[in-house]
Design an enzyme around this catalytic site. Structure first.
Site, PDB file in Angstrom:
ATOM      1  N   LYS A  33      -7.049   0.319 -40.572  1.00 13.82           N
ATOM      2  CA  LYS A  33      -5.850   1.065 -40.149  1.00 13.82           C
ATOM      3  C   LYS A  33      -4.632   0.145 -40.178  1.00 13.82           C
ATOM      4  O   LYS A  33      -4.643  -0.941 -39.601  1.00 13.82           O
ATOM      5  CB  LYS A  33      -6.048   1.610 -38.741  1.00 13.82           C
ATOM      6  CG  LYS A  33      -4.855   2.432 -38.249  1.00 13.82           C
ATOM      7  CD  LYS A  33      -5.173   3.100 -36.931  1.00 13.82           C
ATOM      8  CE  LYS A  33      -4.891   2.234 -35.740  1.00 13.82           C
ATOM      9  NZ  LYS A  33      -3.470   2.051 -35.415  1.00 13.82           N
ATOM     10  N   ASP A  60      -1.242   4.644 -40.348  1.00 11.29           N
ATOM     11  CA  ASP A  60      -0.975   5.223 -39.019  1.00 11.29           C
ATOM     12  C   ASP A  60       0.513   5.052 -38.693  1.00 11.29           C
ATOM     13  O   ASP A  60       0.892   4.199 -37.897  1.00 11.29           O
ATOM     14  CB  ASP A  60      -1.869   4.483 -38.005  1.00 11.29           C
ATOM     15  CG  ASP A  60      -1.635   4.925 -36.565  1.00 11.29           C
ATOM     16  OD1 ASP A  60      -1.153   6.048 -36.348  1.00 11.29           O
ATOM     17  OD2 ASP A  60      -1.947   4.128 -35.650  1.00 11.29           O
ATOM     18  N   LYS A  62       2.453   7.903 -37.999  1.00 10.68           N
ATOM     19  CA  LYS A  62       2.792   9.038 -37.116  1.00 10.68           C
ATOM     20  C   LYS A  62       4.154   9.653 -37.451  1.00 10.68           C
ATOM     21  O   LYS A  62       5.079   9.645 -36.635  1.00 10.68           O
ATOM     22  CB  LYS A  62       2.768   8.606 -35.646  1.00 10.68           C
ATOM     23  CG  LYS A  62       1.430   8.057 -35.178  1.00 10.68           C
ATOM     24  CD  LYS A  62       1.449   7.751 -33.680  1.00 10.68           C
ATOM     25  CE  LYS A  62       0.135   7.212 -33.167  1.00 10.68           C
ATOM     26  NZ  LYS A  62      -0.151   5.813 -33.618  1.00 10.68           N
ATOM     27  N   ASP A  65       9.645  14.215 -38.038  1.00 10.42           N
ATOM     28  CA  ASP A  65      11.043  14.354 -38.452  1.00 10.42           C
ATOM     29  C   ASP A  65      11.213  15.795 -38.939  1.00 10.42           C
ATOM     30  O   ASP A  65      10.314  16.618 -38.745  1.00 10.42           O
ATOM     31  CB  ASP A  65      11.337  13.327 -39.576  1.00 10.42           C
ATOM     32  CG  ASP A  65      12.813  12.899 -39.600  1.00 10.42           C
ATOM     33  OD1 ASP A  65      13.678  13.787 -39.504  1.00 10.42           O
ATOM     34  OD2 ASP A  65      13.076  11.695 -39.713  1.00 10.42           O
ATOM     35  N   THR A  69      11.785  15.859 -44.642  1.00 10.70           N
ATOM     36  CA  THR A  69      11.619  14.398 -44.605  1.00 10.70           C
ATOM     37  C   THR A  69      10.148  14.014 -44.444  1.00 10.70           C
ATOM     38  O   THR A  69       9.667  13.098 -45.119  1.00 10.70           O
ATOM     39  CB  THR A  69      12.472  13.819 -43.448  1.00 10.70           C
ATOM     40  OG1 THR A  69      13.820  14.204 -43.678  1.00 10.70           O
ATOM     41  CG2 THR A  69      12.381  12.316 -43.365  1.00 10.70           C
ATOM     42  N   THR A 124      -1.862   8.961 -25.896  1.00 13.38           N
ATOM     43  CA  THR A 124      -2.674   8.652 -24.708  1.00 13.38           C
ATOM     44  C   THR A 124      -1.863   7.919 -23.638  1.00 13.38           C
ATOM     45  O   THR A 124      -2.291   7.812 -22.497  1.00 13.38           O
ATOM     46  CB  THR A 124      -3.905   7.809 -25.084  1.00 13.38           C
ATOM     47  OG1 THR A 124      -3.515   6.860 -26.064  1.00 13.38           O
ATOM     48  CG2 THR A 124      -5.010   8.661 -25.633  1.00 13.38           C
ATOM     49  N   ARG A 216      -8.997  -4.545 -31.077  1.00 16.64           N
ATOM     50  CA  ARG A 216      -9.236  -5.820 -30.411  1.00 16.64           C
ATOM     51  C   ARG A 216     -10.699  -6.162 -30.128  1.00 16.64           C
ATOM     52  O   ARG A 216     -11.076  -7.339 -30.269  1.00 16.64           O
ATOM     53  CB  ARG A 216      -8.392  -5.905 -29.135  1.00 16.64           C
ATOM     54  CG  ARG A 216      -6.913  -6.047 -29.456  1.00 16.64           C
ATOM     55  CD  ARG A 216      -6.040  -5.678 -28.295  1.00 16.64           C
ATOM     56  NE  ARG A 216      -6.100  -4.250 -28.010  1.00 16.64           N
ATOM     57  CZ  ARG A 216      -5.392  -3.662 -27.061  1.00 16.64           C
ATOM     58  NH1 ARG A 216      -4.594  -4.384 -26.294  1.00 16.64           N
ATOM     59  NH2 ARG A 216      -5.486  -2.364 -26.883  1.00 16.64           N
TER      60      ARG A 216
HETATM   61  O1  C5P Z   1      -7.310  -2.738 -29.973  1.00 17.94           O
HETATM   62  P1  C5P Z   1      -7.665  -1.291 -29.762  1.00 17.94           P
HETATM   63  O2  C5P Z   1      -9.123  -0.989 -30.071  1.00 17.94           O
HETATM   64  O3  C5P Z   1      -7.207  -0.757 -28.439  1.00 17.94           O
HETATM   65  O4  C5P Z   1      -6.839  -0.560 -30.909  1.00 17.94           O
HETATM   66  C1  C5P Z   1      -6.778   0.839 -30.985  1.00 17.94           C
HETATM   67  C2  C5P Z   1      -5.829   1.228 -32.061  1.00 17.94           C
HETATM   68  O5  C5P Z   1      -5.695   2.648 -32.029  1.00 17.94           O
HETATM   69  C3  C5P Z   1      -4.430   0.668 -31.914  1.00 17.94           C
HETATM   70  O6  C5P Z   1      -3.945   0.422 -33.226  1.00 17.94           O
HETATM   71  C4  C5P Z   1      -3.646   1.789 -31.257  1.00 17.94           C
HETATM   72  O7  C5P Z   1      -2.302   1.812 -31.658  1.00 17.94           O
HETATM   73  C5  C5P Z   1      -4.348   3.009 -31.820  1.00 17.94           C
HETATM   74  N1  C5P Z   1      -4.223   4.207 -31.011  1.00 17.94           N
HETATM   75  C6  C5P Z   1      -4.617   4.271 -29.674  1.00 17.94           C
HETATM   76  N2  C5P Z   1      -4.471   5.432 -28.972  1.00 17.94           N
HETATM   77  C7  C5P Z   1      -3.965   6.501 -29.585  1.00 17.94           C
HETATM   78  C8  C5P Z   1      -3.570   6.459 -30.920  1.00 17.94           C
HETATM   79  C9  C5P Z   1      -3.720   5.278 -31.611  1.00 17.94           C
HETATM   80  O8  C5P Z   1      -5.106   3.297 -29.128  1.00 17.94           O
HETATM   81  N3  C5P Z   1      -3.876   7.634 -28.913  1.00 17.94           N
END
Ligand code: C5P
Length: 245
Positions: A33, A60, A62, A65, A69, A124, A216
């Site tokens: 991603k 990703d 998102k 607009d 666009t 979230t 992470r």
């Molecule tokens: O490091 P981690 O596992 O928390 O990464 C989750 C990824 O998913 C991040 O790139 C975060 O921006 C994305 N994300 C999220 N919650 C969402 C939408 C996307 O954690 N509702």
């Protein structure tokens, strides 16, 4: 098949850092991603470089607009050859339909594979009071369901949903082919970082998630490849167990 379930989030600040992770984790990871940070740092050329290496990319960004666009930006995502990209459902049905139609038409004309088009419902990071602040008098759960149905009925391939939302979206949208992409995955023994609603990979898949976005817990672990392989093994075990029941 399990392998295709895991999308590794490349939340890093340069193409070089991303290449290092990809070289270590491809092809065990089903996809990678790329979000706003890496896209702004490395650009569309970097996305093209990865697509040329047959690496599946979830872009990703998102989009949100006016319909014209978003539809045109989505055509550019399709031109880059990404496997999946997302738009905000809050843009409404006209924005969604115009995007879906534009991408379908472009891919048909150019004989290209159509990317999966995914809707973002309620972030979230938002709770009921955040929604009230912007004039939405619905609790988060019912707003998520309303937007998930809007995505489905207007032709998107699926939505991003937190672990907590998977069950209610599956009951509200009666279509098994509607994809659920779930972030907020944490192995049992890991810290939650800043994720508030977390679940293990196995739990999320058992509830009906099609793809898991994991950042992470894999990328910051001591040995990212080992961690990814361990999670894939746990998923395989649980899928085999449920197949034998
Ligand atoms: O490091 P981690 O596992 O928390 O990464 C989750 C990824 O998913 C991040 O790139 C975060 O921006 C994305 N994300 C999220 N919650 C969402 C939408 C996307 O954690 N509702």
């Amino acid at each position: 098949m399990t392998k295709n379930k895991i999308i590794v989030a490349l939340d890093v600040e340069s193409a070089d850092e991303a290449r290092k992770l990809i070289d270590e984790l491809h092809p065990e990871a089903g996809a990678f991603k790329i979000g706003l940070q890496l896209f702004l740092a490395a650009g569309g050329k970097f996305v093209g470089e990865l697509v040329d290496r047959d690496i599946k990319i979830f872009l990703d960004l998102k989009f949100h607009d006016i319909p014209h666009t978003v539809a045109n930006a989505s055509i550019e995502a399709a031109r880059l050859g990404v496997w999946m990209f997302n738009i905000h459902a809050l843009g409404g049905s006209q924005m969604i339909v115009q995007t879906v139609d534009a991408v379908r038409e472009f891919c048909a004309k150019e004989s290209r594979d159509q990317p999966l088009m995914i809707g973002v419902t309620v972030l979230t990071s938002s709770d009921d009071s955040t929604l009230l602040e912007i004039g939405i008098n619905e609790p988060v759960d019912s707003e998520v369901i309303k937007l998930a149905k809007l995505c489905h009925s207007n032709g998107l391939n699926g939505i991003v949903a937190s672990p907590k939302e998977i069950g209610m979206v599956r009951s509200a949208v009666d279509d098994e082919s509607f994809l659920i992409v779930t972030p907020g995955i944490r192995p049992d023994n890991a810290t939650n970082d800043d994720q508030k609603r977390v679940m293990t990979a196995t739990e999320a898949v058992a509830l009906g998630a099609d793809h898991l976005v994991i950042g992470r817990p894999i990328t910051r672990s001591k040995n990212p490849k080992e961690t990814l392989i361990r999670i894939l093994g746990e998923l395989d075990d649980s899928l085999n167990r449920s197949a034998n029941h």
